[in-house]
Design a protein around this motif. Structure first.
Motif, mmCIF file in Angstrom:
data_model
loop_
_atom_site.group_PDB
_atom_site.id
_atom_site.type_symbol
_atom_site.label_atom_id
_atom_site.label_comp_id
_atom_site.label_asym_id
_atom_site.label_seq_id
_atom_site.Cartn_x
_atom_site.Cartn_y
_atom_site.Cartn_z
ATOM 1 N N TYR A 475 0.841 -1.206 0.000
ATOM 2 C CA TYR A 475 0.000 0.000 0.000
ATOM 3 C C TYR A 475 0.875 1.254 0.000
ATOM 4 O O TYR A 475 0.622 2.223 -0.740
ATOM 5 C CB TYR A 475 -0.878 -0.021 1.255
ATOM 6 N N THR A 514 -7.217 -10.081 -5.715
ATOM 7 C CA THR A 514 -6.834 -9.773 -4.328
ATOM 8 C C THR A 514 -7.431 -10.795 -3.385
ATOM 9 O O THR A 514 -8.626 -10.765 -3.115
ATOM 10 C CB THR A 514 -7.324 -8.361 -3.942
ATOM 11 N N ARG A 517 -8.165 -8.851 1.511
ATOM 12 C CA ARG A 517 -8.610 -7.465 1.442
ATOM 13 C C ARG A 517 -8.648 -6.906 2.856
ATOM 14 O O ARG A 517 -9.217 -7.520 3.744
ATOM 15 C CB ARG A 517 -9.988 -7.354 0.806
ATOM 16 N N LYS A 566 -7.508 -2.737 -8.153
ATOM 17 C CA LYS A 566 -7.292 -1.605 -7.230
ATOM 18 C C LYS A 566 -7.945 -0.335 -7.755
ATOM 19 O O LYS A 566 -7.339 0.742 -7.814
ATOM 20 C CB LYS A 566 -5.803 -1.386 -6.988
ATOM 21 N N ARG A 569 -8.186 2.703 -5.339
ATOM 22 C CA ARG A 569 -6.880 3.277 -5.022
ATOM 23 C C ARG A 569 -6.221 3.975 -6.212
ATOM 24 O O ARG A 569 -5.135 4.545 -6.091
ATOM 25 C CB ARG A 569 -5.970 2.197 -4.450
#
Length: 641
Positions: A475, A514, A517, A566, A569
Motif C-alpha cells: 500500500y 486480491t 482485502r 485496485k 486506489r
C-alpha cells in the motif's frame, strides 16, 4: 425448558444441535435420585437428546407424585397394596419408553410422526381402542387418576393432540374502521364466532430511556421474544434528541408485504425498580402496534399482592407502546420465577424490570376474540407504481438521476472539486454540509483498542500476519499511503483533529486479483457519537442498471470480461481531506506505533462507490472524442457492485 427452546427456535437458532451440551447442563441440576433414574433409563448406544431427558424426568416426577399420594392415603392396606401395584405397573410401563403406536422407535406416542399425521378423529379412536389415558395418551391409569396438565387450548381433561376445534372461522376482515387511528395502513383482523370476557395480555413494562443530555424519559415497552429486532416509535426517538444512523432493514410480519426501515438508533434503557441497564439498537417506526391491552382488564377478578413490584403498573389500561424489546435482549431480562394467579387468570413473571403480568385476563367487555397483525400494508396504487418503476428500462444511459437534494449536492461537490493530474483523478470527500467536520469527536482511543485486538489475532496466525504486512507495505510502496510523523500522545485525550480508521482482514478465496482485502471501518463512532460515514454523502447511482448490461451482453457473439485492479486506489483524495483517513500500524509488538495516512479513495467509506464510478463516467466523457469505443464501454458496460 421447552418454552425457551421454542423461543430460540423461533429466532432461527440451531437448537437441534445443542442436545448434548444442554443435557450435560441440565443433569447437573438434578437431585441424586432423579439423576440416578435418568442414568439407569437413558439409551446407552445413542447420544442423549433433550426430549429423551425431559421425558424421563417428567415420568420420574409423575411416579414420585403418585407414591407420595399413596403414602398419605387413608385407604386400608389392601387398597394400598393394590395402589402400589398399579403405580409400579405404571412406572414399569413408562420406563420401557416404547411407542404405543407400534413404532420401533423409543419415544412417547405424542412424539411419533405417524401418530401426529393422523386426524384428530383418528387419534381419538386409537386412544379409545387401546385403552390409553385420554389426558396424557399413556397406559397404566385412567383419565381421572392422571396427574398431567390439561389441554393447552381449552384447559379440559384431554390431551392437546386430541382437541377438536369448535370455533367457526367466519373470515378475514380488512376493515380500516376497526384499526387504531395511529396505525399506518390497514390492519388484518381475524374474527371467530366465540364471544367471551377473556383476552390475552402481552408482557409490557414501563422503563426509563436516557436522552442525549442524560435525562430520563418514561416509556412503555412491549417484550417480544419472537422479534429479531427491537423497535422505537418516531415520536419517542425525537424526544430523546439522539442521532440516528442509516441502516436498511426489511421487516416482515404475518402474511404481509415487507416494510422497509432505513433508520436505526442506539439507546440506553434503565429499569424503574432495579439497577438493571442495557443498550439497545432500535429500528425507527412511526407506529409499532395498537394500544395494549385491546380492552381494559377487570382487576376485580384477581388480587396481586402489595409486595409485588410491577414492571407496568398500568398493565390493565389500553396504552400506547413506545418500544418493542426483541429477542436480542428479551432472554437477558427474563428470570425463571413465575406464578399464576388462578385458572384462566394471568401469570406474574419476574424480570429485571419488575414483575410483568401476562397470559389470560378477564375483561368487563364482551367481545369477539381477535388476532391483530400489527403490520402496515401499502396502498395498492403505490405498489403498482413501484412495480412499474422497477420494471422500467432506462433509455438514456448518459444521464444521472437524482432522487433527493443530497444526491444533487454530492454531484455538485464532485464537479467543482475534481481534477486530473499525472494520470490520476484527485477528488474531495463529499460532506453533508460545510460544518460537517466539526461534528466529529475523538476516535484515537477506540481505534487503538481495535488495533491491539487485530495485533493479537495476527500473532496467532503467522501466515495471515505475513500477508497483512505485505498488504500494508505494498500500500505504501505504490504511493497509496504514507507514514505521517505525528506525536500520537496528543491524541490520547481524544483530540478531535482528524479521524483514525480501524482495520481488519477479509479473506476472499474466490477473488482472482486480491485474496486478502483489508477493510477500513469508517463507521466507528467518535466520542461525539458521529462517525466519518455519518458526515459523508453517499451520492447517486451513476451507472446503468445491471439488467440493461445483461440485455446488451446477450446481443454479442463474443464477449470479453475484465477487472479493474485496485480501482478505488487509482483515485487520489485531496490533501485537505487525507487527515480523515489515518490508520495505526506497526510490524511488531515491540516497535513503536506509527500513523499511516491513506491518500487514495478508501474502501469502507460510504462515498467510495460514488467517487469511483463517477470518476469512470468523467473519464469516459473527457475522452469520448479520442476513444469513442472505450468511452462507450466505460459508460454502458462497466458495473461496480
Amino acid at each position: 425448558v421447552r418454552q425457551h427452546l421454542s423461543s430460540l427456535e423461533a429466532l432461527k437458532m440451531p437448537v437441534e444441535h445443542w442436545d448434548v451440551i444442554l443435557v450435560c447442563i441440565l443433569t447437573k441440576k438434578l437431585d441424586f435420585h432423579t439423576h440416578k433414574a435418568y442414568e439407569l433409563e437413558k439409551t446407552k448406544t445413542e447420544l442423549p437428546t433433550v426430549e429423551n431427558f425431559l421425558d424421563i424426568v417428567e415420568r420420574q416426577c409423575s411416579a414420585l407424585v403418585m407414591v407420595a399420594h399413596s403414602t398419605h392415603s387413608n385407604q386400608n392396606k389392601q387398597k394400598q397394596r393394590t395402589f402400589t401395584h398399579v403405580t409400579s405397573e405404571f412406572s414399569n410401563t413408562h420406563f420401557e419408553h416404547k411407542c404405543e403406536f407400534g413404532s420401533n422407535k423409543k419415544h412417547s406416542i405424542y412424539q411419533c410422526p405417524k401418530f401426529k399425521a393422523y386426524t384428530v378423529e383418528q387419534r381419538q379412536e386409537f386412544v379409545t381402542k387401546n385403552g390409553l389415558c385420554y389426558n396424557c395418551i399413556k397406559k397404566g391409569h385412567s383419565t381421572n387418576q392422571c396427574k398431567s396438565s390439561n389441554c393447552r387450548v381449552c384447559d379440559k381433561r384431554h390431551h392437546t393432540y386430541l382437541h377438536k376445534p369448535t370455533s367457526n372461522i367466519q373470515g378475514v376482515s380488512t376493515n380500516t374502521s376497526e384499526s387504531k387511528s395511529d396505525t399506518a395502513g390497514n390492519a388484518t383482523v381475524l374474527h371467530t364466532n366465540n364471544t367471551n370476557n377473556v383476552q390475552v395480555l402481552l408482557p409490557t413494562a414501563q422503563i426509563n430511556v436516557v436522552t442525549a443530555n442524560g435525562k430520563f424519559i418514561r416509556a412503555r415497552a412491549l417484550l417480544d421474544s419472537g422479534s429479531q429486532t427491537s423497535f422505537i416509535t418516531t415520536k419517542l426517538f425525537k424526544q430523546t434528541d439522539l442521532r440516528a444512523y442509516n441502516q436498511n432493514i426489511q421487516v416482515l410480519g404475518l402474511s404481509s408485504n415487507p416494510i422497509q426501515v432505513t433508520k436505526m438508533v442506539d439507546i440506553k434503557i434503565q429499569s424503574r425498580i432495579t439497577d438493571f441497564t442495557a443498550k439497545l439498537s432500535c429500528a425507527i417506526l412511526d407506529s409499532i402496534t395498537a394500544d395494549l391491552p385491546h380492552y381494559p382488564v377487570n382487576t376485580n377478578k384477581f388480587t396481586i399482592p402489595d409486595y409485588i413490584a410491577l414492571a407496568d403498573p398500568e398493565y390493565h389500561t389500553p396504552t400506547q407502546v413506545d418500544i418493542l424489546i426483541g429477542g436480542d435482549l428479551f432472554f437477558e431480562i427474563m428470570s425463571f420465577k413465575s406464578k399464576q394467579l388462578g385458572n384462566n387468570l394471568p401469570f406474574l413473571q419476574d424480570t429485571k424490570l419488575g414483575y410483568i403480568v401476562t397470559g389470560k385476563a378477564p375483561t368487563s367487555y364482551s367481545h369477539q376474540v381477535r388476532a391483530l397483525c400489527s403490520t402496515s400494508t401499502r396502498d395498492v396504487d403505490e405498489i403498482i407504481s413501484r412495480f412499474w418503476k422497477l420494471e422500467e428500462v432506462t433509455s438514456n444511459t448518459n444521464s444521472i438521476h437524482f432522487r433527493n437534494p443530497k444526491e444533487r449536492l454530492c454531484e455538485k461537490s464532485f464537479v467543482e472539486n475534481t481534477s486530473l493530474s499525472n494520470g490520476h483523478f484527485t477528488v474531495r470527500l463529499p460532506f453533508i454540509d460545510d460544518t460537517a467536520r466539526s461534528l466529529l469527536g475523538g476516535s484515537f482511543n477506540m481505534a487503538l483498542r481495535r488495533f491491539y485486538s487485530l495485533e493479537r489475532r495476527l500473532l496467532k496466525d503467522e501466515k495471515l500476519q505475513l500477508e497483512y504486512k505485505k498488504f500494508i507495505h505494498e500500500y505504501i510502496s505504490l504511493g497509496h499511503a504514507k507514514y505521517s510523523n505525528l506525536d500520537l500522545s496528543i491524541f490520547k485525550n481524544d483530540n478531535t483533529d482528524g479521524y483514525f480508521l480501524p482495520h481488519h482482514p477479509v479473506i476472499r478465496e474466490s477473488s482472482l486479483t486480491t485474496k486478502l482485502r483489508v477493510v477500513f471501518d469508517a463507521s466507528l463512532k467518535t466520542t461525539s457519537g458521529y462517525s466519518l460515514n455519518d458526515i459523508l454523502l453517499t451520492g447517486p447511482t451513476v451507472q446503468p442498471e445491471l439488467f440493461d448490461k445483461l440485455c446488451r451482453f446477450r446481443t454479442h457473439k463474443y464477449v470479453i470480461t475484465a477487472d479493474i485492479e485496485k480501482m478505488y486506489r487509482g483515485i487520489k483524495v485531496a490533501d485537505q481531506d487525507t487527515d480523515l483517513q489515518r490508520i495505526l500500524w506497526r510490524d511488531n509488538p515491540n516497535d513503536p506505533l506509527q500513523c499511516i495516512t491513506l491518500v487514495t479513495v478508501t474502501y469502507g467509506t460510504s462515498a467510495a462507490p460514488f467517487l469511483a464510478t463517477r470518476s469512470l463516467v468523467k473519464l469516459a466523457d473527457d475522452y469520448a472524442t479520442d476513444y469513442p469505443l472505450a468511452s462507450n464501454a466505460l459508460r454502458q458496460d462497466t458495473y461496480v457492485d
